[in-house]
Design an enzyme around this catalytic site. Sequence first.
Site, PDB file in Angstrom:
ATOM      1  CG  HIS A 102      -2.851  -0.586  -5.004  1.00  0.00           C
ATOM      2  ND1 HIS A 102      -2.529  -0.757  -6.328  1.00  0.00           N
ATOM      3  CD2 HIS A 102      -2.938  -1.821  -4.463  1.00  0.00           C
ATOM      4  CE1 HIS A 102      -2.408  -2.048  -6.574  1.00  0.00           C
ATOM      5  NE2 HIS A 102      -2.662  -2.712  -5.476  1.00  0.00           N
ATOM      6  CD  GLN A 139      -4.989   0.069 -17.371  1.00  0.00           C
ATOM      7  OE1 GLN A 139      -4.690   1.115 -16.792  1.00  0.00           O
ATOM      8  NE2 GLN A 139      -4.604  -0.208 -18.615  1.00  0.00           N
TER       9      GLN A 139
HETATM   10 ZN    ZN Z   1      -3.168   3.649  -7.054  1.00  0.00          ZN
END
Ligand code: ZN
Length: 365
Positions: free
Chosen positions: A258, A297
Amino acid sequence: MTRAVVSLGSNVEPERNLPTALARLHRQPGIVVVDQSRCYRSAAVGGGPEFLNAAVLIETRLGPAQVRTLLRGIESGMGRVRTADRNAPRPIDLDLILYEGFVGEIDGTMIPDTDIGRYAHLAVPAADVAPNWEYPSPGSLLKTIAGPFRNHIEVFMSSDISPGPGRYAPEQGMEATADEIHDPEFEATVRSMLLQLGEDPSREGLMRTPLRVAKAMDFLTSGYTGSLEEIVNNAIFESDMDEMVLVKDVEFYSLCEHHMLPFFGKAHVGYLPNRKIIGLSKIPRIIDLYARRLQVQERLTSQIADAVDQVLEPHGVAVVMEGSHFCMMMRGVQKQGTSMVTSAMRGGFRTNPLTRSEFMELIRD
Ligand code: ZN
């Protein structure tokens, strides 16, 4: 994995376009660049500016038509427009000229490329990376075909464009030497980022920053070009052991998709062997294969579990990862030192709570 040879040529800004095409090939998911030839200079077939030519040996699980499509994609991304004039000057020419076990026509071009027997700029670079390839028929080797052509083509003596095998290998690190060119297009992008930030890319401290960033990003995303087969190759052993195998506290470093900021921490991997075990040093390498990409993750954790599941077919796999994310830590969303924990359980670790708690107990110590 199937081996294939791709030829590269350019006669429009070739010193810039050839390394860019090479860098893009190295980043291409689905293919692994195993070796690259020296760089050669040759006259254009139909006249016009001189060409620089090279070839790479790749390994891929893609079919020949898919490889060709992928090469066309790189070409058009680099501004190549295909016209009826086969000899028009071009920023980049990427051709699949040899593909192991395949003889046939794709989009009107024969593979193996029949021009290999006619042109030095195809035969000589190809023979650098695949000297013992049988072309065009069993018993006749590429190096034999290329031999007489070597007098008709000149090695282009520039270290800038003739990087030699492994130039883009991540283990070469991120150091930057004075006049090195790594990936001109990517470096230009970093330079314009610096401008957007109100910086002066020509000041001393920033002069080689685009080069360093390009190399760092290559390293941090090198997982895209690695392969699981290559990592586990020769490291799987037969065993009667049926106790849980645990590799814990493996450091990992990744980039969040992101923000493209680092997240890092520790990974713990356990499995319940089913006749097969793997060399312990391979588990951290499997973790790196998936960590060195743009990730979240949760997906990283599942991919590691699935990879171990795929190569060992064990009775169960457990992966727990604890990660600290720069994008959260720096904004104060998460207190420093607090980490995010993700887990992926397969087989016995999922179905048997006792096995799972034994694993959780062991990684806590
Ligand atoms: Zn991030």
